[in-house]
Scaffold this active site. Structure first.
Site, PDB file in Angstrom:
ATOM      1  N   GLU A   1      -7.002   4.454   7.480  1.00  0.00           N
ATOM      2  CA  GLU A   1      -6.806   5.926   7.222  1.00  0.00           C
ATOM      3  C   GLU A   1      -8.023   6.666   6.215  1.00  0.00           C
ATOM      4  O   GLU A   1      -7.947   7.320   6.448  1.00  0.00           O
ATOM      5  CB  GLU A   1      -5.664   6.321   6.526  1.00  0.00           C
ATOM      6  CG  GLU A   1      -4.015   5.815   7.234  1.00  0.00           C
ATOM      7  CD  GLU A   1      -2.649   5.315   6.581  1.00  0.00           C
ATOM      8  OE1 GLU A   1      -3.065   5.397   5.839  1.00  0.00           O
ATOM      9  OE2 GLU A   1      -2.139   5.504   7.135  1.00  0.00           O
TER      10      GLU A   1
ATOM     11  N   SER B   1       3.039  -3.056  10.034  1.00  0.00           N
ATOM     12  CA  SER B   1       5.091  -3.157  10.460  1.00  0.00           C
ATOM     13  C   SER B   1       5.416  -3.465   9.640  1.00  0.00           C
ATOM     14  O   SER B   1       6.464  -4.268  10.220  1.00  0.00           O
ATOM     15  CB  SER B   1       4.933  -1.739  11.753  1.00  0.00           C
ATOM     16  OG  SER B   1       4.391  -1.110  12.056  1.00  0.00           O
TER      17      SER B   1
ATOM     18  N   GLU C   1      -5.947  -5.145  10.459  1.00  0.00           N
ATOM     19  CA  GLU C   1      -4.886  -4.068  10.231  1.00  0.00           C
ATOM     20  C   GLU C   1      -4.720  -3.050  11.525  1.00  0.00           C
ATOM     21  O   GLU C   1      -5.875  -2.575  11.838  1.00  0.00           O
ATOM     22  CB  GLU C   1      -4.667  -3.406   9.271  1.00  0.00           C
ATOM     23  CG  GLU C   1      -4.677  -3.459   7.494  1.00  0.00           C
ATOM     24  CD  GLU C   1      -4.004  -2.711   7.026  1.00  0.00           C
ATOM     25  OE1 GLU C   1      -2.452  -2.926   6.425  1.00  0.00           O
ATOM     26  OE2 GLU C   1      -4.525  -1.567   6.669  1.00  0.00           O
TER      27      GLU C   1
ATOM     28  N   HIS D   1      -9.805   0.862   4.406  1.00  0.00           N
ATOM     29  CA  HIS D   1      -8.906   1.319   5.084  1.00  0.00           C
ATOM     30  C   HIS D   1      -8.424   2.085   6.271  1.00  0.00           C
ATOM     31  O   HIS D   1      -9.779   3.519   6.289  1.00  0.00           O
ATOM     32  CB  HIS D   1      -7.228   2.308   4.245  1.00  0.00           C
ATOM     33  CG  HIS D   1      -5.907   1.747   4.754  1.00  0.00           C
ATOM     34  ND1 HIS D   1      -5.131   2.913   5.786  1.00  0.00           N
ATOM     35  CD2 HIS D   1      -5.480   0.984   4.749  1.00  0.00           C
ATOM     36  CE1 HIS D   1      -4.079   2.792   6.302  1.00  0.00           C
ATOM     37  NE2 HIS D   1      -3.683   1.321   5.814  1.00  0.00           N
TER      38      HIS D   1
ATOM     39  N   GLY E   1       2.136   1.960  10.789  1.00  0.00           N
ATOM     40  CA  GLY E   1       2.818   2.816  10.582  1.00  0.00           C
ATOM     41  C   GLY E   1       3.678   3.043  12.380  1.00  0.00           C
ATOM     42  O   GLY E   1       4.528   4.191  11.981  1.00  0.00           O
TER      43      GLY E   1
ATOM     44  N   GLY F   1       2.560  -1.004   4.138  1.00  0.00           N
ATOM     45  CA  GLY F   1       2.901   0.365   3.644  1.00  0.00           C
ATOM     46  C   GLY F   1       3.986   0.220   4.370  1.00  0.00           C
ATOM     47  O   GLY F   1       4.773   0.350   2.242  1.00  0.00           O
TER      48      GLY F   1
ATOM     49  N   ASN G   1       1.241  -1.298  -0.113  1.00  0.00           N
ATOM     50  CA  ASN G   1      -0.105   0.286   0.153  1.00  0.00           C
ATOM     51  C   ASN G   1       1.188   1.162  -0.285  1.00  0.00           C
ATOM     52  O   ASN G   1       1.441   1.420   1.524  1.00  0.00           O
ATOM     53  CB  ASN G   1      -0.997   0.309   1.080  1.00  0.00           C
ATOM     54  CG  ASN G   1      -1.863   1.324   1.344  1.00  0.00           C
ATOM     55  OD1 ASN G   1      -1.651   1.858   0.446  1.00  0.00           O
ATOM     56  ND2 ASN G   1      -1.708   1.500   2.433  1.00  0.00           N
ATOM     57  N   TRP G   2       0.954   2.177  -0.677  1.00  0.00           N
ATOM     58  CA  TRP G   2       1.773   2.884  -1.406  1.00  0.00           C
ATOM     59  C   TRP G   2       1.588   4.359  -0.485  1.00  0.00           C
ATOM     60  O   TRP G   2       1.747   5.185  -0.628  1.00  0.00           O
ATOM     61  CB  TRP G   2       2.539   2.975  -2.762  1.00  0.00           C
ATOM     62  CG  TRP G   2       2.863   2.444  -3.528  1.00  0.00           C
ATOM     63  CD1 TRP G   2       3.492   0.897  -2.895  1.00  0.00           C
ATOM     64  CD2 TRP G   2       4.008   2.253  -4.443  1.00  0.00           C
ATOM     65  NE1 TRP G   2       4.253   0.148  -3.723  1.00  0.00           N
ATOM     66  CE2 TRP G   2       4.681   1.289  -4.829  1.00  0.00           C
ATOM     67  CE3 TRP G   2       3.875   3.237  -5.863  1.00  0.00           C
ATOM     68  CZ2 TRP G   2       5.263   1.062  -6.217  1.00  0.00           C
ATOM     69  CZ3 TRP G   2       4.382   3.396  -6.608  1.00  0.00           C
ATOM     70  CH2 TRP G   2       5.343   2.101  -7.124  1.00  0.00           C
ATOM     71  N   LYS G   3       0.048   3.924  -0.368  1.00  0.00           N
ATOM     72  CA  LYS G   3      -0.310   5.407   0.750  1.00  0.00           C
ATOM     73  C   LYS G   3       0.049   6.497  -0.611  1.00  0.00           C
ATOM     74  O   LYS G   3      -0.072   6.585  -2.017  1.00  0.00           O
ATOM     75  CB  LYS G   3      -0.112   5.848   1.784  1.00  0.00           C
ATOM     76  CG  LYS G   3       0.125   4.850   2.345  1.00  0.00           C
ATOM     77  CD  LYS G   3       0.073   4.599   4.077  1.00  0.00           C
ATOM     78  CE  LYS G   3       0.555   3.296   5.063  1.00  0.00           C
ATOM     79  NZ  LYS G   3       0.046   4.080   5.916  1.00  0.00           N
TER      80      LYS G   3
HETATM   81  C1  PEP Z   1      -0.569  -0.020   6.184  1.00  0.00           C
HETATM   82  O1  PEP Z   1      -0.658   1.018   5.015  1.00  0.00           O
HETATM   83  O2  PEP Z   1      -1.275  -0.821   5.241  1.00  0.00           O
HETATM   84  C2  PEP Z   1       0.036  -1.001   6.738  1.00  0.00           C
HETATM   85  C3  PEP Z   1      -0.089  -1.774   7.089  1.00  0.00           C
HETATM   86  O3  PEP Z   1       1.077   0.307   7.125  1.00  0.00           O
HETATM   87  P1  PEP Z   1       2.545  -0.001   7.161  1.00  0.00           P
HETATM   88  O4  PEP Z   1       3.315  -1.734   6.548  1.00  0.00           O
HETATM   89  O5  PEP Z   1       3.931   0.970   7.282  1.00  0.00           O
HETATM   90  O6  PEP Z   1       2.497  -0.211   8.603  1.00  0.00           O
END
Ligand code: PEP
Length: 260
Positions: free
Chosen positions: A107, A223, A177, A105, A183, A244, A20-22
Protein backbone atom coordinates in the site's frame (compact mmCIF):
# COMPACT_ATOMS: atom_id res chain seq x y z
CA UNK A 1 17.87 -35.34 2.98
CA UNK A 2 17.44 -31.79 1.71
CA UNK A 3 13.82 -31.81 2.92
CA UNK A 4 14.89 -33.14 6.34
CA UNK A 5 17.42 -30.31 6.65
CA UNK A 6 14.80 -27.79 5.55
CA UNK A 7 12.41 -28.99 8.26
CA UNK A 8 15.21 -28.80 10.85
CA UNK A 9 15.88 -25.17 9.88
CA UNK A 10 12.17 -24.50 9.97
CA UNK A 11 11.91 -25.80 13.55
CA UNK A 12 14.95 -23.72 14.58
CA UNK A 13 13.34 -20.48 13.43
CA UNK A 14 10.85 -19.04 15.90
CA UNK A 15 7.57 -18.20 14.19
CA UNK A 16 6.64 -14.53 14.07
CA UNK A 17 3.07 -13.37 13.69
CA UNK A 18 2.51 -9.67 13.22
CA UNK A 19 -0.72 -7.75 12.95
CA UNK A 20 -0.86 -4.79 10.59
CA UNK A 21 -3.63 -2.55 11.82
CA UNK A 22 -3.25 -0.19 8.81
CA UNK A 23 -5.15 3.13 9.25
CA UNK A 24 -7.57 1.78 11.84
CA UNK A 25 -8.14 2.46 15.56
CA UNK A 26 -8.07 5.75 17.41
CA UNK A 27 -5.84 5.74 20.50
CA UNK A 28 -8.87 4.98 22.70
CA UNK A 29 -10.02 2.17 20.40
CA UNK A 30 -6.46 0.84 20.20
CA UNK A 31 -6.18 0.37 23.96
CA UNK A 32 -9.60 -1.33 24.06
CA UNK A 33 -8.51 -3.70 21.27
CA UNK A 34 -5.24 -4.55 23.01
CA UNK A 35 -7.15 -5.33 26.20
CA UNK A 36 -9.52 -7.57 24.23
CA UNK A 37 -6.74 -9.42 22.39
CA UNK A 38 -4.20 -9.67 25.23
CA UNK A 39 -5.65 -12.83 26.78
CA UNK A 40 -5.99 -14.48 23.35
CA UNK A 41 -2.45 -14.12 22.02
CA UNK A 42 -0.31 -15.92 24.60
CA UNK A 43 1.88 -18.50 22.82
CA UNK A 44 5.52 -18.91 23.86
CA UNK A 45 6.36 -20.62 20.55
CA UNK A 46 5.65 -17.42 18.63
CA UNK A 47 6.86 -13.81 18.55
CA UNK A 48 3.74 -11.64 18.56
CA UNK A 49 3.83 -8.10 17.17
CA UNK A 50 1.13 -5.46 16.88
CA UNK A 51 2.07 -2.96 14.16
CA UNK A 52 -0.10 0.04 14.85
CA UNK A 53 -0.67 3.58 13.51
CA UNK A 54 1.93 6.07 14.75
CA UNK A 55 -0.48 7.88 17.04
CA UNK A 56 -1.36 4.60 18.79
CA UNK A 57 2.23 3.52 19.50
CA UNK A 58 2.61 5.15 22.92
CA UNK A 59 -0.74 4.04 24.40
CA UNK A 60 -0.34 0.55 22.91
CA UNK A 61 3.22 0.25 24.28
CA UNK A 62 1.81 1.10 27.70
CA UNK A 63 -1.11 -1.33 27.34
CA UNK A 64 1.10 -4.30 26.37
CA UNK A 65 3.56 -3.89 29.26
CA UNK A 66 4.12 -7.19 31.03
CA UNK A 67 2.79 -9.26 28.11
CA UNK A 68 4.45 -11.18 25.25
CA UNK A 69 3.26 -8.57 22.71
CA UNK A 70 5.86 -6.37 21.00
CA UNK A 71 4.96 -3.09 19.35
CA UNK A 72 5.69 -2.33 15.72
CA UNK A 73 5.28 0.74 13.52
CA UNK A 74 3.75 0.67 10.04
CA UNK A 75 6.28 3.03 8.49
CA UNK A 76 9.36 5.11 9.23
CA UNK A 77 11.43 7.74 7.46
CA UNK A 78 15.08 7.14 6.63
CA UNK A 79 16.48 10.45 7.89
CA UNK A 80 17.48 11.08 11.51
CA UNK A 81 15.68 14.40 12.02
CA UNK A 82 14.94 17.74 10.41
CA UNK A 83 12.64 19.42 7.91
CA UNK A 84 10.53 16.42 6.83
CA UNK A 85 7.07 17.57 7.84
CA UNK A 86 4.80 14.72 8.80
CA UNK A 87 7.47 12.04 8.89
CA UNK A 88 8.61 9.94 11.86
CA UNK A 89 12.24 9.12 12.60
CA UNK A 90 13.74 5.86 13.86
CA UNK A 91 14.79 7.59 17.10
CA UNK A 92 11.23 8.67 17.78
CA UNK A 93 10.00 5.11 17.24
CA UNK A 94 12.72 3.61 19.37
CA UNK A 95 12.07 6.05 22.22
CA UNK A 96 8.36 5.22 22.09
CA UNK A 97 9.07 1.49 22.56
CA UNK A 98 8.96 0.20 18.99
CA UNK A 99 10.82 -3.04 18.24
CA UNK A 100 9.68 -3.70 14.63
CA UNK A 101 8.76 -1.58 11.65
CA UNK A 102 6.91 -2.61 8.49
CA UNK A 103 8.85 -1.38 5.47
CA UNK A 104 7.72 -1.34 1.86
CA UNK A 105 4.16 -2.54 2.35
CA UNK A 106 2.46 -2.72 -1.06
CA UNK A 107 0.00 0.00 0.00
CA UNK A 108 2.90 2.35 0.65
CA UNK A 109 4.54 1.37 -2.60
CA UNK A 110 1.30 1.98 -4.51
CA UNK A 111 -0.24 5.05 -2.80
CA UNK A 112 2.91 6.77 -1.55
CA UNK A 113 5.21 5.82 -4.42
CA UNK A 114 7.84 4.08 -2.31
CA UNK A 115 10.47 2.63 -4.61
CA UNK A 116 12.82 -0.29 -3.96
CA UNK A 117 15.59 2.27 -3.39
CA UNK A 118 13.57 4.08 -0.70
CA UNK A 119 12.77 0.71 0.87
CA UNK A 120 16.50 -0.08 0.96
CA UNK A 121 17.29 3.23 2.70
CA UNK A 122 14.59 2.55 5.29
CA UNK A 123 15.82 -1.01 5.92
CA UNK A 124 19.37 0.26 6.49
CA UNK A 125 18.21 3.03 8.80
CA UNK A 126 15.96 0.75 10.86
CA UNK A 127 18.81 -1.74 11.31
CA UNK A 128 21.19 1.04 12.30
CA UNK A 129 18.80 1.91 15.13
CA UNK A 130 18.16 -1.66 16.27
CA UNK A 131 14.60 -1.76 14.96
CA UNK A 132 13.75 -5.00 13.14
CA UNK A 133 12.40 -4.38 9.64
CA UNK A 134 9.43 -6.41 8.46
CA UNK A 135 10.29 -6.02 4.80
CA UNK A 136 7.36 -6.53 2.43
CA UNK A 137 7.58 -7.83 -1.10
CA UNK A 138 5.14 -9.39 -3.52
CA UNK A 139 3.70 -9.39 -7.01
CA UNK A 140 0.53 -7.99 -8.55
CA UNK A 141 -2.05 -10.22 -10.20
CA UNK A 142 -0.82 -9.11 -13.63
CA UNK A 143 2.73 -10.07 -12.76
CA UNK A 144 1.57 -13.47 -11.53
CA UNK A 145 -0.40 -14.02 -14.72
CA UNK A 146 2.65 -12.99 -16.77
CA UNK A 147 4.68 -15.66 -14.96
CA UNK A 148 7.21 -13.17 -13.59
CA UNK A 149 6.42 -13.51 -9.87
CA UNK A 150 9.74 -14.97 -8.80
CA UNK A 151 11.87 -12.64 -10.95
CA UNK A 152 9.95 -9.66 -9.59
CA UNK A 153 10.25 -10.66 -5.94
CA UNK A 154 13.95 -11.54 -6.34
CA UNK A 155 14.56 -8.07 -7.75
CA UNK A 156 12.73 -6.44 -4.81
CA UNK A 157 14.80 -8.48 -2.35
CA UNK A 158 18.13 -7.79 -4.06
CA UNK A 159 17.60 -4.02 -3.94
CA UNK A 160 16.15 -4.02 -0.40
CA UNK A 161 19.27 -5.80 0.93
CA UNK A 162 21.89 -3.63 -0.77
CA UNK A 163 24.64 -2.76 1.76
CA UNK A 164 22.96 -4.84 4.46
CA UNK A 165 25.54 -7.13 6.11
CA UNK A 166 24.92 -10.86 6.58
CA UNK A 167 24.68 -10.44 10.35
CA UNK A 168 22.09 -7.71 9.91
CA UNK A 169 20.22 -9.70 7.26
CA UNK A 170 19.78 -12.63 9.65
CA UNK A 171 17.65 -10.39 11.90
CA UNK A 172 15.37 -9.05 9.16
CA UNK A 173 11.86 -10.43 8.78
CA UNK A 174 10.66 -10.70 5.19
CA UNK A 175 6.92 -10.67 4.50
CA UNK A 176 5.93 -12.20 1.18
CA UNK A 177 2.58 -10.67 0.35
CA UNK A 178 1.02 -11.28 -3.06
CA UNK A 179 -0.82 -8.01 -3.67
CA UNK A 180 -3.84 -9.81 -5.10
CA UNK A 181 -4.29 -11.62 -1.77
CA UNK A 182 -4.15 -8.54 0.49
CA UNK A 183 -7.52 -7.58 1.92
CA UNK A 184 -9.32 -9.55 -0.79
CA UNK A 185 -10.19 -12.71 1.15
CA UNK A 186 -8.25 -14.57 -1.55
CA UNK A 187 -5.47 -16.53 0.18
CA UNK A 188 -2.61 -17.85 -1.94
CA UNK A 189 -2.59 -21.64 -1.96
CA UNK A 190 -0.05 -23.17 0.40
CA UNK A 191 1.89 -24.32 -2.68
CA UNK A 192 1.99 -20.79 -4.16
CA UNK A 193 3.03 -19.26 -0.81
CA UNK A 194 5.67 -21.92 -0.12
CA UNK A 195 7.08 -21.70 -3.65
CA UNK A 196 7.76 -17.96 -3.41
CA UNK A 197 8.99 -18.08 0.20
CA UNK A 198 11.43 -20.85 -0.80
CA UNK A 199 12.60 -18.76 -3.77
CA UNK A 200 13.18 -15.79 -1.44
CA UNK A 201 15.29 -18.01 0.82
CA UNK A 202 17.33 -19.18 -2.18
CA UNK A 203 17.84 -15.54 -3.17
CA UNK A 204 19.08 -14.68 0.34
CA UNK A 205 21.45 -17.66 0.10
CA UNK A 206 22.81 -16.28 -3.18
CA UNK A 207 23.27 -12.76 -1.80
CA UNK A 208 24.84 -14.00 1.45
CA UNK A 209 25.31 -17.67 2.37
CA UNK A 210 23.47 -20.80 3.53
CA UNK A 211 23.60 -19.80 7.20
CA UNK A 212 21.92 -16.47 6.52
CA UNK A 213 19.30 -18.13 4.33
CA UNK A 214 18.60 -20.69 7.04
CA UNK A 215 18.31 -18.04 9.76
CA UNK A 216 16.14 -15.39 8.13
CA UNK A 217 12.43 -15.49 8.89
CA UNK A 218 9.95 -15.26 6.03
CA UNK A 219 6.28 -14.59 6.65
CA UNK A 220 3.35 -15.05 4.32
CA UNK A 221 0.75 -12.28 4.23
CA UNK A 222 -2.55 -12.02 2.38
CA UNK A 223 -5.95 -12.73 3.94
CA UNK A 224 -4.51 -15.08 6.58
CA UNK A 225 -7.18 -16.32 9.00
CA UNK A 226 -7.43 -18.73 11.89
CA UNK A 227 -8.61 -21.33 9.40
CA UNK A 228 -5.78 -20.96 6.87
CA UNK A 229 -2.89 -20.32 9.31
CA UNK A 230 -2.07 -23.91 10.41
CA UNK A 231 -1.46 -25.22 6.89
CA UNK A 232 0.40 -22.10 5.73
CA UNK A 233 2.69 -21.99 8.76
CA UNK A 234 3.48 -25.72 8.44
CA UNK A 235 5.30 -25.08 5.15
CA UNK A 236 9.08 -25.52 5.22
CA UNK A 237 9.89 -21.89 4.34
CA UNK A 238 7.00 -20.03 5.99
CA UNK A 239 7.88 -18.73 9.43
CA UNK A 240 4.65 -17.00 10.36
CA UNK A 241 2.39 -14.33 8.96
CA UNK A 242 1.75 -10.64 8.46
CA UNK A 243 -1.95 -10.24 9.11
CA UNK A 244 -4.14 -7.27 8.18
CA UNK A 245 -7.92 -7.59 8.58
CA UNK A 246 -7.90 -10.51 11.01
CA UNK A 247 -5.44 -8.75 13.36
CA UNK A 248 -8.28 -6.47 14.48
CA UNK A 249 -10.46 -9.38 15.55
CA UNK A 250 -10.41 -12.23 18.07
CA UNK A 251 -9.48 -14.48 15.11
CA UNK A 252 -5.94 -13.10 15.58
CA UNK A 253 -5.77 -15.23 18.73
CA UNK A 254 -6.48 -18.32 16.65
CA UNK A 255 -3.77 -17.34 14.16
CA UNK A 256 -1.22 -16.87 16.95
CA UNK A 257 -2.26 -20.23 18.43
CA UNK A 258 -2.18 -21.99 15.05
CA UNK A 259 -0.19 -24.87 16.58
CA UNK A 260 -2.42 -25.58 19.59
C1 PEP B 1 -1.55 -6.75 5.12
O1 PEP B 1 -2.07 -5.68 5.32
O2 PEP B 1 -0.33 -6.85 5.15
C2 PEP B 1 -2.41 -7.91 4.88
C3 PEP B 1 -1.85 -9.06 4.62
O3 PEP B 1 -3.75 -7.71 4.95
P1 PEP B 1 -4.89 -8.84 4.95
O4 PEP B 1 -4.49 -9.88 5.97
O5 PEP B 1 -6.14 -8.11 5.33
O6 PEP B 1 -4.96 -9.42 3.58
Amino acid sequence: MRRALQMEDNMARKKIIAGNWKMNMTPTEAVALVNELKPLVGNDDVDVVFCVPAIDIIPVAEAVKGTNIKVGAENMYYEEKGAYTGEISPNMLKDAGVAYVIIGHSERREYFKETDEIVNKKVLKALEHGITPILCCGESLTQREQGITIDWVRQQIKIAFQNVTADQAKTVVIAYEPIWAIGTGKVATTEQAQEVCAAIRVCIGEIYDEATAAAIRIQYGGSVSGASAPELFAQADIDGGLVGGASLKPDFGKIVNYNK
